[in-house]
Design an enzyme around this catalytic site. Structure first.
Site, PDB file in Angstrom:
ATOM      1  N   GLY A 151      51.864  50.077  33.180  1.00  0.00           N
ATOM      2  CA  GLY A 151      52.786  49.162  33.795  1.00  0.00           C
ATOM      3  C   GLY A 151      52.534  49.328  35.460  1.00  0.00           C
ATOM      4  O   GLY A 151      52.804  48.228  36.207  1.00  0.00           O
ATOM      5  N   GLU A 152      51.709  50.367  36.072  1.00  0.00           N
ATOM      6  CA  GLU A 152      51.385  50.339  37.422  1.00  0.00           C
ATOM      7  C   GLU A 152      50.182  49.353  37.702  1.00  0.00           C
ATOM      8  O   GLU A 152      49.917  49.151  38.699  1.00  0.00           O
ATOM      9  CB  GLU A 152      51.161  51.578  37.776  1.00  0.00           C
ATOM     10  CG  GLU A 152      52.743  52.342  38.080  1.00  0.00           C
ATOM     11  CD  GLU A 152      52.283  53.977  38.100  1.00  0.00           C
ATOM     12  OE1 GLU A 152      51.236  54.323  38.717  1.00  0.00           O
ATOM     13  OE2 GLU A 152      53.212  54.768  37.730  1.00  0.00           O
ATOM     14  N   GLU A 188      56.476  62.151  37.873  1.00  0.00           N
ATOM     15  CA  GLU A 188      57.045  62.960  37.067  1.00  0.00           C
ATOM     16  C   GLU A 188      56.782  64.497  37.617  1.00  0.00           C
ATOM     17  O   GLU A 188      57.550  65.248  37.762  1.00  0.00           O
ATOM     18  CB  GLU A 188      56.404  63.109  35.754  1.00  0.00           C
ATOM     19  CG  GLU A 188      56.578  61.969  34.880  1.00  0.00           C
ATOM     20  CD  GLU A 188      55.954  61.546  33.754  1.00  0.00           C
ATOM     21  OE1 GLU A 188      54.717  61.190  33.855  1.00  0.00           O
ATOM     22  OE2 GLU A 188      56.182  61.791  32.430  1.00  0.00           O
ATOM     23  N   ARG A 208      56.953  71.202  32.770  1.00  0.00           N
ATOM     24  CA  ARG A 208      57.383  70.166  32.074  1.00  0.00           C
ATOM     25  C   ARG A 208      57.501  70.838  30.551  1.00  0.00           C
ATOM     26  O   ARG A 208      56.628  71.200  30.103  1.00  0.00           O
ATOM     27  CB  ARG A 208      56.339  68.857  31.978  1.00  0.00           C
ATOM     28  CG  ARG A 208      56.687  67.701  31.233  1.00  0.00           C
ATOM     29  CD  ARG A 208      55.744  67.057  30.686  1.00  0.00           C
ATOM     30  NE  ARG A 208      56.284  65.462  30.312  1.00  0.00           N
ATOM     31  CZ  ARG A 208      55.592  64.610  30.477  1.00  0.00           C
ATOM     32  NH1 ARG A 208      54.379  64.364  30.882  1.00  0.00           N
ATOM     33  NH2 ARG A 208      56.288  63.393  29.903  1.00  0.00           N
ATOM     34  N   GLY A 227      52.669  54.156  29.319  1.00  0.00           N
ATOM     35  CA  GLY A 227      51.339  54.969  29.631  1.00  0.00           C
ATOM     36  C   GLY A 227      50.894  55.340  28.233  1.00  0.00           C
ATOM     37  O   GLY A 227      50.872  54.357  27.455  1.00  0.00           O
ATOM     38  N   ASN A 279      51.966  70.817  34.060  1.00  0.00           N
ATOM     39  CA  ASN A 279      52.039  69.821  32.944  1.00  0.00           C
ATOM     40  C   ASN A 279      51.015  70.223  32.062  1.00  0.00           C
ATOM     41  O   ASN A 279      50.044  69.781  32.055  1.00  0.00           O
ATOM     42  CB  ASN A 279      52.042  68.706  33.527  1.00  0.00           C
ATOM     43  CG  ASN A 279      52.342  67.422  32.507  1.00  0.00           C
ATOM     44  OD1 ASN A 279      52.578  67.897  31.434  1.00  0.00           O
ATOM     45  ND2 ASN A 279      52.696  66.479  32.996  1.00  0.00           N
ATOM     46  N   HIS A 283      60.691  60.569  28.017  1.00  0.00           N
ATOM     47  CA  HIS A 283      60.063  60.268  29.531  1.00  0.00           C
ATOM     48  C   HIS A 283      61.071  60.393  30.692  1.00  0.00           C
ATOM     49  O   HIS A 283      61.227  59.706  31.588  1.00  0.00           O
ATOM     50  CB  HIS A 283      59.673  58.971  29.396  1.00  0.00           C
ATOM     51  CG  HIS A 283      58.321  58.638  28.650  1.00  0.00           C
ATOM     52  ND1 HIS A 283      58.189  57.553  27.570  1.00  0.00           N
ATOM     53  CD2 HIS A 283      57.250  59.305  28.700  1.00  0.00           C
ATOM     54  CE1 HIS A 283      57.028  57.947  27.144  1.00  0.00           C
ATOM     55  NE2 HIS A 283      56.449  58.818  27.710  1.00  0.00           N
ATOM     56  N   ARG A 332      50.821  56.315  18.663  1.00  0.00           N
ATOM     57  CA  ARG A 332      51.657  56.296  17.884  1.00  0.00           C
ATOM     58  C   ARG A 332      52.362  55.107  17.481  1.00  0.00           C
ATOM     59  O   ARG A 332      52.459  54.147  18.278  1.00  0.00           O
ATOM     60  CB  ARG A 332      52.959  57.155  18.728  1.00  0.00           C
ATOM     61  CG  ARG A 332      52.678  58.654  18.922  1.00  0.00           C
ATOM     62  CD  ARG A 332      53.462  59.095  20.048  1.00  0.00           C
ATOM     63  NE  ARG A 332      52.873  59.764  21.214  1.00  0.00           N
ATOM     64  CZ  ARG A 332      53.430  59.984  22.438  1.00  0.00           C
ATOM     65  NH1 ARG A 332      54.716  60.005  22.308  1.00  0.00           N
ATOM     66  NH2 ARG A 332      52.828  60.209  23.396  1.00  0.00           N
TER      67      ARG A 332
HETATM   68  P1  ADP Z   1      49.871  59.334  30.260  1.00  0.00           P
HETATM   69  O1  ADP Z   1      51.181  59.058  29.362  1.00  0.00           O
HETATM   70  O2  ADP Z   1      48.917  60.187  29.649  1.00  0.00           O
HETATM   71  O3  ADP Z   1      50.108  59.975  31.525  1.00  0.00           O
HETATM   72  P2  ADP Z   1      48.952  57.252  31.930  1.00  0.00           P
HETATM   73  O4  ADP Z   1      50.348  56.813  32.344  1.00  0.00           O
HETATM   74  O5  ADP Z   1      48.203  57.638  32.707  1.00  0.00           O
HETATM   75  O6  ADP Z   1      49.198  58.296  30.563  1.00  0.00           O
HETATM   76  O7  ADP Z   1      48.457  55.740  31.257  1.00  0.00           O
HETATM   77  C1  ADP Z   1      47.311  55.579  30.555  1.00  0.00           C
HETATM   78  C2  ADP Z   1      47.349  54.240  30.004  1.00  0.00           C
HETATM   79  O8  ADP Z   1      47.090  53.477  30.963  1.00  0.00           O
HETATM   80  C3  ADP Z   1      45.772  53.866  29.124  1.00  0.00           C
HETATM   81  O9  ADP Z   1      46.176  53.350  28.094  1.00  0.00           O
HETATM   82  C4  ADP Z   1      45.169  53.214  29.995  1.00  0.00           C
HETATM   83  O10 ADP Z   1      43.974  52.468  29.638  1.00  0.00           O
HETATM   84  C5  ADP Z   1      46.112  52.555  31.121  1.00  0.00           C
HETATM   85  N1  ADP Z   1      45.565  51.854  32.154  1.00  0.00           N
HETATM   86  C6  ADP Z   1      45.130  52.769  33.350  1.00  0.00           C
HETATM   87  N2  ADP Z   1      44.694  51.729  34.369  1.00  0.00           N
HETATM   88  C7  ADP Z   1      44.851  50.565  33.675  1.00  0.00           C
HETATM   89  C8  ADP Z   1      44.356  49.413  34.146  1.00  0.00           C
HETATM   90  N3  ADP Z   1      43.742  49.311  35.589  1.00  0.00           N
HETATM   91  N4  ADP Z   1      44.525  48.196  33.388  1.00  0.00           N
HETATM   92  C9  ADP Z   1      44.717  48.407  32.076  1.00  0.00           C
HETATM   93  N5  ADP Z   1      45.411  49.528  31.553  1.00  0.00           N
HETATM   94  C10 ADP Z   1      45.265  50.647  32.340  1.00  0.00           C
END
Ligand code: ADP
Length: 394
Positions: free
Chosen positions: A330-331, A379, A93, A210, A9, A181, A241
């Site tokens: 979201g996670e 993914e 990807r 994300g 990826n 996505h 964005r």
């Molecule tokens: P990508 O789209 O690059 O794969 P991710 O799915 O890893 O990105 O998401 C990155 C985002 O998730 C960032 O804005 C990061 O700050 C946020 N994030 C990760 N852990 C936490 C957390 N514990 N609390 C709030 N935001 C988080």
């Protein structure tokens, strides 16, 4: 001997890799890691199947590594740790499959040339996604490679859901909503039956939050509508964005502010969203930790926009059975989950505060009219599944 599928990826400055062992009917995660900071301070890190550190290297500040050198390094690392394994395919990807590619395909040189033509539709991702396919093909010409698309899952949408209100001559040129996505949404669609029959079979909105962010409306696990459109800059505000914008703003930037197309591209892809609004950071963790009023406003706008788009997608589904939150924000962020759910409370959503703080997976109360879940996406596993299916069919 165990067969292995490698998933790559690649982004503008990083290459993530995951090796999957084909074990009976299952795909088991093996060595995985990434090279990041390719053009600033390259850093390689790898873990084994137990999550133990398996390798690390730093090239130092100011060092530069091309994508080719990064892939060669990963390849050498995997070869030296190969043991009794045999690499049978590489899955990639690829963000844009256009109108033509509605499912994962064998990435022959002709296919890669065709995918190259879609670069204007995903300028920040497509070239970096395609580069590794060519690099690996040069290294191993006979190794099957599979391109897996972020757009493919959304090809189940009706013509209506994919249309812009533009003249047909423009639509015929492929100017339509594609949605992105898709690998994440497809993974969630396949995982949902393990969590909830209602969410799997009913009307569900999945929020992939994300660095990029979008929502997908699914009915019985199939994409019905999504917030991203022709490009991955549409819909929700994201890390950098802007999301949905009145098209008149682009004309204003061109004509009144005399901005060049390149400057506008940089503005809407790299300088807007959470970063642009806050002036602090595009990283949600940093914004949540910041006391700056603009950081608070950026989060307010982010969650407000999620609420509005949930309303729009709920209308496209004519109701809502479940909301699923996934990806980095979201996670991991109970606060953003809570605030997004508050924006959609009018739909009958009631969050279980303790379950939300504890990380779910179910974070709604038993009396909530809509189930709410937080489910980790994967993914790369989805890419490995597609790659295996394409290779098995050869
Ligand atoms: P990508 O789209 O690059 O794969 P991710 O799915 O890893 O990105 O998401 C990155 C985002 O998730 C960032 O804005 C990061 O700050 C946020 N994030 C990760 N852990 C936490 C957390 N514990 N609390 C709030 N935001 C988080």
């Amino acid at each position: 001997m165990t067969d292995v599928i490698l998933v790559l990826n690649a982004g503008s400055s990083s290459i993530k890799f995951r090796a999957y062992y084909i074990e009976g009917g299952e795909l088991g995660l093996g060595l995985h890691g990434q090279v990041e900071g390719l053009f600033s301070a390259p850093h390689f890190i790898a873990h084994d199947r137990h999550g133990e550190a398996a390798g690390e290297k730093r090239w130092g500040d100011g060092a530069k590594l091309s994508h080719e050198e990064g892939i060669q390094f990963i390849s050498q690392f995997l070869t030296s740790h190969r043991g009794d394994n045999r690499l049978v395919a590489v899955g990639h990807r690829v963000v844009h499959g256009g109108e033509k590619f509605a499912k994962a395909v064998l990435a022959t040189p002709d296919v890669v040339d065709e995918l190259d033509k879609l670069t204007p539709l995903a300028p920040l991702h497509q070239p970096h996604n395609l580069k590794p396919i060519r690099i690996v093909a040069a290294m191993h010409p006979h190794l099957p490679q599979v391109a897996c698309f972020d757009t493919a899952f959304h090809r189940s949408q009706t013509e209506l859901a994919q249309a812009f209100a533009l003249p047909e001559s423009i639509t015929a040129r492929g100017v339509r909503r594609y949605g992105f996505h898709g690998l994440s949404y497809e993974y969630i669609a396949q995982a949902l039956p393990n969590f909830s029959k209602r969410a799997a079979q009913g009307r569900t909105i999945v929020a992939h939050l994300g660095n990029g962010a979008s929502l997908c409306a699914m009915h019985a696990g199939r994409s019905v509508a999504s917030t991203m459109g022709f490009t991955a800059v549409d819909g929700l505000p994201m890390g950098t964005r802007c999301g949905s914008l009145d098209p008149g703003v682009i004309l204003y930037l061109l004509e009144e502010l005399k901005m060049t197309p390149q400057a506008i591209e940089d503005l809407i892809y790299k300088e807007s969203g959470l970063l642009g609004v806050s002036g602090v950071s595009g990283d949600m963790r940093k914004l949540l930790a910041s006391a700056a009023p603009r950081a608070r406003f950026a989060i307010d706008l982010y969650t407000y926009r999620i609420g509005r788009e949930i309303g729009s997608l709920a209308a496209s589904l004519q109701g809502l059975d479940a909301l699923v939150l996934t990806a980095g924000i979201g996670e991991n962020s109970a606060e953003i989950r809570r605030r997004a759910a508050e924006q959609a409370a009018w739909l009958g959503i009631e969050l279980d505060a303790a379950a939300n703080e504890a990380g779910g997976p179910c974070i709604s109360t038993p009396s909530s009219k809509v189930e709410v879940w937080t489910i980790p996406t994967d993914e790369e596993l989805m890419i490995a599944r597609h790659t295996r299916a394409v290779v098995d069919a050869l």
